[in-house]
Each structure stands twice: as C-alpha cells, then as structure tokens.
Design a protein around this motif. Structure first.
Motif, PDB file in Angstrom:
ATOM      1  N   MET A 274     -39.209  -6.880 -34.361  1.00 52.01           N
ATOM      2  CA  MET A 274     -40.452  -6.134 -34.180  1.00 52.01           C
ATOM      3  C   MET A 274     -40.186  -4.628 -34.308  1.00 52.01           C
ATOM      4  N   ALA A 275     -41.142  -3.927 -34.817  1.00 53.36           N
ATOM      5  CA  ALA A 275     -41.005  -2.481 -35.012  1.00 53.36           C
ATOM      6  C   ALA A 275     -40.873  -1.764 -33.664  1.00 53.36           C
ATOM      7  N   GLU A 276     -40.171  -0.662 -33.690  1.00 53.68           N
ATOM      8  CA  GLU A 276     -40.060   0.177 -32.499  1.00 53.68           C
ATOM      9  C   GLU A 276     -41.312   1.043 -32.399  1.00 53.68           C
ATOM     10  N   TYR A 277     -42.001   0.954 -31.307  1.00 53.67           N
ATOM     11  CA  TYR A 277     -43.188   1.796 -31.170  1.00 53.67           C
ATOM     12  C   TYR A 277     -42.864   3.001 -30.310  1.00 53.67           C
ATOM     13  N   ARG A 278     -43.383   4.137 -30.703  1.00 54.79           N
ATOM     14  CA  ARG A 278     -43.191   5.354 -29.921  1.00 54.79           C
ATOM     15  C   ARG A 278     -44.413   5.557 -29.047  1.00 54.79           C
ATOM     16  N   PHE A 279     -44.375   4.929 -27.867  1.00 46.53           N
ATOM     17  CA  PHE A 279     -45.565   4.952 -27.030  1.00 46.53           C
ATOM     18  C   PHE A 279     -45.851   6.326 -26.443  1.00 46.53           C
ATOM     19  N   GLU A 280     -44.796   7.129 -26.222  1.00 47.49           N
ATOM     20  CA  GLU A 280     -45.055   8.492 -25.728  1.00 47.49           C
ATOM     21  C   GLU A 280     -45.950   9.227 -26.724  1.00 47.49           C
ATOM     22  N   GLU A 281     -45.556   9.148 -27.998  1.00 44.75           N
ATOM     23  CA  GLU A 281     -46.321   9.814 -29.054  1.00 44.75           C
ATOM     24  C   GLU A 281     -47.751   9.289 -29.119  1.00 44.75           C
ATOM     25  N   ILE A 282     -47.853   7.961 -29.042  1.00 45.76           N
ATOM     26  CA  ILE A 282     -49.172   7.333 -29.146  1.00 45.76           C
ATOM     27  C   ILE A 282     -50.072   7.798 -28.000  1.00 45.76           C
TER      28      ILE A 282
END
Ligand SMILES: [Zn+2]
Ligand SMILES: [Zn+2]
Ligand SMILES: [Zn+2]
Length: 144
Positions: free
Chosen positions: A1-9
C-alpha cells in the motif's frame, strides 16, 4: 500500500495535526471497507487512549472535510471510509466481502437537469451509493 503523508493531508484540509487525528487516519488507511465508529475506536483506542465520543468527533471533522465518506447501512448505523481520491466520485460497495471501489462516473448533470425541469428546483448536492458484488464475489455467488 502507498505511504500516505497524513500530516500534509491534514494541513491541506486546514485541520490541526494532532496525534489522535493521525491515529484515526492511519487506522482507516489499512481498511478496504466501511467501518462503524465503534470499529475505528477499537483499532485506535488501545494505543491512544481516546474515548468513543472523540472518535465520533474526529470522524465528523474528516467527513466534513471530504476525505472520509459516510454511508448508512440497513441497520441505520453510520459507517465511514477513508478515500484519498480527491476527484468527485462515488463508491461501489460489495455486499458480500464489503470491499469498497471507486466509480468515477457521476450523473450530476443529468440529475441537475431533471431537478430543474421536473421540480423547478436546484440540485445542491447528491449522494449515490452503489451496492453489488465485486469481481471476486460475483462468480462465487453464481455457483451457489
Ligand atoms: Zn466482494
Ligand atoms: Zn473513493
Ligand atoms: Zn456525483
């Protein structure tokens, strides 16, 4: 699964980056189907010690920002699904394995015209929920 940058989001959604919001997002990112608030809570609670009302509040915030979709199931409970596809789209839910898939087709233009013509009104928003059997489950159902 892709790494999501939740801070950025979160920053992009104008939501403060907090450990609790990140925990909820990370828990939901691992899921391929809709979860109830209780289910999300059971996944984040042991590590983060947050109460169910907090989970509800965070889910509401994320739903308002558009990153989380809500559905109402037959049991009249709300279920939540994290989807990072930012284009307007709808969800197909497999009734057998509960997997969620994106459907990019939208009938908003047709619906808007119908509302304008028949009801002399204006369409403001719409929720379309598609249910059926996914490519994995459909053949199995036919064998039964
Ligand atoms: Zn399925
Ligand atoms: Zn989606
Ligand atoms: Zn649409």
């Amino acid at each position: 699964m892709a790494e999501y940058r939740f801070e950025e989001i979160l920053r992009r959604l104008k939501l403060k980056v907090t450990p609790r919001r990140l925990a909820v997002l990370e828990a939901m990112a691992r899921e391929t189907s809709f979860l109830s608030a209780e289910q999300v809570w059971s996944k984040v609670s042991p590590a983060r010690k947050m109460g169910l009302p907090t989970v509800y509040r965070i889910l509401d915030e994320l739903a308002l920002s558009g990153i989380v979709t809500q559905v109402i199931r037959d049991d009249r409970q709300l279920y939540y699904f994290l989807c990072l596809n930012e284009k307007h789209h709808h969800h197909f839910v497999c009734t057998s394995c509960k997997k969620v898939e994106d459907i990019d087709l939208c009938l908003a233009d047709e619906l808007r015209a119908e509302v304008a013509q028949r009801l002399k009104g204006t369409l403001v928003s719409h929720i379309i929920q598609l249910q059926g059997l996914c490519s994995h489950c459909a053949p199995q159902e036919q064998q039964k």
